[in-house]
Design a protein around this motif. Structure first.
Motif, PDB file in Angstrom:
ATOM      1  N   ARG A  24       0.822  -1.205   0.000  1.00 50.04           N
ATOM      2  CA  ARG A  24       0.000   0.000   0.000  1.00 50.04           C
ATOM      3  C   ARG A  24       0.861   1.262   0.000  1.00 50.04           C
ATOM      4  O   ARG A  24       0.359   2.349  -0.230  1.00 50.04           O
ATOM      5  CB  ARG A  24      -0.961  -0.016   1.189  1.00 50.04           C
ATOM      6  N   ARG A  25       2.161   1.140   0.274  1.00 49.47           N
ATOM      7  CA  ARG A  25       3.049   2.307   0.214  1.00 49.47           C
ATOM      8  C   ARG A  25       3.072   2.887  -1.188  1.00 49.47           C
ATOM      9  O   ARG A  25       3.527   4.008  -1.388  1.00 49.47           O
ATOM     10  CB  ARG A  25       4.465   1.901   0.620  1.00 49.47           C
ATOM     11  N   LEU A  70       1.034   5.786 -17.717  1.00 50.79           N
ATOM     12  CA  LEU A  70       1.734   5.958 -18.995  1.00 50.79           C
ATOM     13  C   LEU A  70       2.676   4.786 -19.254  1.00 50.79           C
ATOM     14  O   LEU A  70       2.692   4.183 -20.332  1.00 50.79           O
ATOM     15  CB  LEU A  70       2.518   7.274 -18.984  1.00 50.79           C
ATOM     16  N   ALA A  84      -0.227   9.079 -12.834  1.00 51.93           N
ATOM     17  CA  ALA A  84      -0.262   9.324 -14.280  1.00 51.93           C
ATOM     18  C   ALA A  84       0.959   8.708 -14.951  1.00 51.93           C
ATOM     19  O   ALA A  84       0.849   8.064 -16.004  1.00 51.93           O
ATOM     20  CB  ALA A  84      -0.318  10.827 -14.544  1.00 51.93           C
ATOM     21  N   LEU A  85       2.103   8.857 -14.288  1.00 55.54           N
ATOM     22  CA  LEU A  85       3.327   8.295 -14.866  1.00 55.54           C
ATOM     23  C   LEU A  85       3.234   6.778 -14.955  1.00 55.54           C
ATOM     24  O   LEU A  85       3.598   6.161 -15.964  1.00 55.54           O
ATOM     25  CB  LEU A  85       4.523   8.706 -14.010  1.00 55.54           C
ATOM     26  N   ARG A 126       0.303  12.813 -10.101  1.00 52.91           N
ATOM     27  CA  ARG A 126       1.204  12.739 -11.244  1.00 52.91           C
ATOM     28  C   ARG A 126       2.001  11.435 -11.250  1.00 52.91           C
ATOM     29  O   ARG A 126       2.372  10.911 -12.292  1.00 52.91           O
ATOM     30  CB  ARG A 126       2.146  13.944 -11.242  1.00 52.91           C
ATOM     31  N   GLN A 134       0.624   3.743  -2.836  1.00 50.39           N
ATOM     32  CA  GLN A 134      -0.402   4.785  -2.934  1.00 50.39           C
ATOM     33  C   GLN A 134       0.135   6.036  -2.260  1.00 50.39           C
ATOM     34  O   GLN A 134      -0.061   6.249  -1.075  1.00 50.39           O
ATOM     35  CB  GLN A 134      -1.675   4.328  -2.227  1.00 50.39           C
ATOM     36  N   THR A 135       0.804   6.908  -3.047  1.00 45.70           N
ATOM     37  CA  THR A 135       1.460   8.053  -2.421  1.00 45.70           C
ATOM     38  C   THR A 135       0.541   9.247  -2.289  1.00 45.70           C
ATOM     39  O   THR A 135       0.832  10.152  -1.529  1.00 45.70           O
ATOM     40  CB  THR A 135       2.666   8.478  -3.262  1.00 45.70           C
ATOM     41  N   GLY A 136      -0.530   9.280  -3.076  1.00 49.12           N
ATOM     42  CA  GLY A 136      -1.402  10.444  -3.034  1.00 49.12           C
ATOM     43  C   GLY A 136      -1.026  11.486  -4.090  1.00 49.12           C
ATOM     44  O   GLY A 136      -1.737  12.476  -4.257  1.00 49.12           O
ATOM     45  N   PHE A 137       0.097  11.291  -4.812  1.00 44.52           N
ATOM     46  CA  PHE A 137       0.476  12.257  -5.853  1.00 44.52           C
ATOM     47  C   PHE A 137      -0.124  11.819  -7.182  1.00 44.52           C
ATOM     48  O   PHE A 137       0.255  10.792  -7.734  1.00 44.52           O
ATOM     49  CB  PHE A 137       2.003  12.345  -5.977  1.00 44.52           C
TER      50      PHE A 137
END
Lengths: 98, 632
Positions: B601-602, B616, B612-613, B609, B604-607
């Protein structure tokens, strides 16, 4: 003959993708997403022309409708977050995590 | 003669209504329990009335049976189809069951009446009477059922009622423990009875008494059935090795002890053996010998325990064990002993109820003190109790011409002829009986006063003394009436059979005189130790033998080391295996998954972007992979 359009589409998509990844301002990120969507639209229309039927054109209309809806919802979210957090940075909206 | 055939009852009359015997007390118990405190004021009267009504039905059925010729004296009353194709519920009215029913309802009713006085200060008297009625109903079902299933239901009902009554004062931890102990030990016996019934069903295909045929030759199966039924009888009748609950059962109110020991419960085992006699305990079979041996061993064990008890009720409990041992011994001797065993059971019902209720009367006057070392010299303060107790005492030691004399003498005489060793053990047991019962009388009613300071002994109210008087009258005359000229034997013959040669009662037989001499020696020794000499107020240390007897022959210690401790080890082993083995696997799996997901679960940073990366990259990898396999 259609190659140039596809190259343009690829360029626009890449610019959009890079913009999403490197910019923090939510409005700019949003515009970059729009850019990517429109790059896709361009590619659809180009392929429609190349193949010679209308399916690509139809999909392009659908994408526009979805994009319009998405703008409404997305801008509303961004404005609301800005009102409460006084920030439009996507990195500041990071409460939803582990 | 052999037992006569069981015939189906067709005509009306009281026999057809004999189910009322069970229904009356059952209805009483139901009313008292359902309408509980609304019946507080008159509940005890209802209880007594129901018990008496049952007694009246029993008497009427008895009279009707008397009017029938011998060949028709075993009547099966069909009630309803119980388990289709297997068991029909019905009652068997025959001389044996009616004899029991008369004893149960007669003595039971007297105990009910006595309880009105004894429990008058108890706030829960109504509940007490409900349980008494339940007890009587269950016991009647046990003896009246015409098949083993009905018998078993009554058997369990008796176990339940005894549990409720022994633990009646459940606020006392000792009473709660004693009730549980009685229940658990009885379960062991029930197991024997149940497995015995299974075997009967698989072997003979029926559980109805009417359809079982008397066996002529014993085979391993019938021996096994006999021994299993004996195990059941041992549990209910407190015979070795399942005797341990009886002494603790004294925690119940005294009328309960009287009911358990005199009219119901402990007699169930004797009933089972006699009822199954023709089927599984024929004369000379191994199973019958086992019954006799168990009886002889228990009669000695109970007598020895009785010698060392200072608690008057526990002393009487030891004597019950011992007397039931006599009955078992008699029942193990075949038809020749049945009449004496049942006779002793009936007379014992009277004098033991007399003794127990007398002991209750003494306790009633002595602030519920049970320690005989704190009694002494009570005979002038409680003349009626003393007189009735003394008659009961004379009856139980076999004083000539009293009830116990005839029945016990009969058993001993028969045993000496059939199984000399067991017979002479019974003679020795009679001598010990003379000792411990005399000790009880001397310590309670004679000698110096050793009372507590606040004791004011007084005679009990009439409602308690009248049952005592009735019981003591039975203790005097009943034995002679039943045994002389073989009245009981002739009465029981249609049900249990009779020996070819009718025994004659000899007043001057060698064994009889030897028994009397030993009883006299025992009584004299008791007088020497407890009548003439002063009784120490504190229990002296005593010899090895005394300790042996005080500890109930180490019965509890044996049970503990042989059964309870190994059982505990087994459970500990199971718990260990459960904790370490089964729980270990389950918990380990859960911990492994939990740990790895905690690391995952680490991501899941909350960022946004970062996500998104990764999208991609994922899309790129997917596209690359599809290009590579060439599907695009």
């Amino acid at each position: 003959m259609t190659t140039n359009y596809l190259i343009l589409s690829g360029l626009l998509f890449s610019i959009g993708a890079v913009g999403v990844l490197i910019r923090r301002n939510a409005i700019v990120v949003f515009m970059c997403i729009e850019l990517m969507l429109n790059a896709c639209n361009l590619a659809f229309v180009t392929f429609a022309r190349q193949v010679g039927n209308l399916e690509g054109q139809i999909v392009a209309f659908f994408v526009m409708v979805v994009a319009a809806a998405e703008v409404v919802v997305g801008l509303a979210i961004i404005v609301t977050i800005f009102r409460t957090r006084r920030s439009a940075s996507v990195d500041d909206a990071n409460l939803l995590k582990y | 003669m052999d037992p006569v055939e069981i015939i189906q009852h067709t005509t009306g009359g009281v026999i057809g209504l004999s189910w009322l015997m069970i229904a009356f007390p059952l209805v009483g118990a139901t009313i008292l329990l359902v309408f509980n405190r609304y019946t507080n004021r008159w509940g005890h009267l209802l209880g007594v009335a129901m018990s008496l009504a049952s007694f009246v039905v029993a008497v009427l059925a008895f009279v009707e049976l008397l009017g029938l010729p011998e060949a028709q004296r075993r009547q099966a009353v069909h009630l309803w189809e119980f388990i289709p194709g297997m068991v029909d519920m019905g009652l068997l009215i025959d001389p044996l069951s009616i004899a029991f029913a008369l004893l149960i309802t007669g003595v039971g009713s007297l105990i009910h009446i006595y309880s009105i006085g004894y429990m008058s200060h108890d706030p829960d008297r109504r509940r007490f009477f409900a349980y008494l009625n339940l007890f009587v109903a269950a016991m009647l079902l046990l003896v009246l059922a015409d098949n083993y299933v009905g018998l078993f239901i009554g058997w369990e009902g008796v176990g339940l009622a005894s549990y409720l009554l022994i633990g009646f004062w459940q606020f006392k931890p000792s009473a709660a423990v004693a009730a549980k102990k009685a229940f658990v030990v009885n379960r062991v016996g029930d197991f024997g009875l149940l497995v015995g019934m299974f075997l009967i069903w698989t072997t003979f295909g029926t559980l109805a008494f009417a359809e079982l045929k008397p066996i002529t030759a014993e085979n391993p199966t019938t021996l096994a059935i006999g021994l299993l039924l004996l195990l059941g009888a041992c549990g209910k009748s407190a015979q070795l090795p399942l005797q341990s609950w009886l002494l603790d059962a004294m925690e119940g109110p005294t009328p309960v002890s009287a009911l358990i020991h005199a009219a119901t419960m402990v007699t169930a085992g004797v009933y089972l053996v006699v009822r199954s006699g023709a089927f599984f305990f024929p004369e000379g079979s191994g199973a019958a010998l086992a019954v006799a041996v168990v009886g002889a061993a228990t009669l000695l064990a109970g007598a020895i325990i009785g010698c060392a008890k200072d608690d008057i009720k526990k002393g009487l409990a030891g004597s019950t064990m011992s007397q039931i041992g006599y009955m078992m011994l008699g029942a193990g001797l075949g038809p020749v002993g049945y009449a004496f065993a049942i006779g002793h059971l009936i007379t014992h019902g009277f004098f033991k109820a007399d003794l127990f209720l007398g002991a209750g009367s003494v306790m009633h006057g002595m602030n519920d003190e049970v320690n005989m070392r704190k009694y002494g010299g009570l005979r002038t303060y409680m003349p009626v109790t003393f007189a009735t107790f003394f008659i009961g005492y004379l009856a139980i030691i076999g004083f000539p011409l009293l009830s116990g004399y005839f029945t016990k003498e009969g058993i001993i005489e028969t045993a000496v002829h059939a199984q000399p060793i067991l017979g002479w053990l019974a003679v020795a047991g009679a001598g010990i009986t003379g000792f411990y019962m005399s000790r009880m009388v001397f310590m309670t009613f004679f000698g110096e006063k050793r009372w507590e300071k606040d004791a004011h002994p007084h005679e009990s109210p009439t409602v308690m003394t009248v049952p005592l008087i009735v019981l003591s009258i039975g203790s005097v005359f009943l034995g002679g009436y039943l045994i002389l000229s073989n009245r009981l034997m002739d009465w029981l013959a249609p049900a249990v059979g009779a020996p070819a040669a009718r025994p004659e009662f000899h007043f001057t037989s060698t064994t009889g005189l030897a028994t009397l001499a030993l009883v006299a020696v025992g009584a004299a020794f008791a007088w020497y130790k407890y009548g003439r000499a002063e009784v120490p107020a504190v229990q002296p240390r005593g010899s090895f033998l005394t300790t042996f007897a005080r500890r109930d022959l180490y019965g509890d210690a044996i049970n503990e080391s042989l059964i309870m401790r190994p059982g505990q080890w087994l459970t500990r082993l199971a718990v260990f295996f459960d904790n370490r083995g089964i729980d270990g696997v389950v918990n380990g799996l859960a911990a492994g998954i939990g740990g790895s997901s905690g690391r995952l679960r680490r991501l899941q940073t909350g960022f946004a972007r970062t996500y998104a990366l990764s999208i991609l990259f994922g899309a790129a990898i997917l596209t690359g992979a599809l290009l590579l396999v060439g599907n695009i």
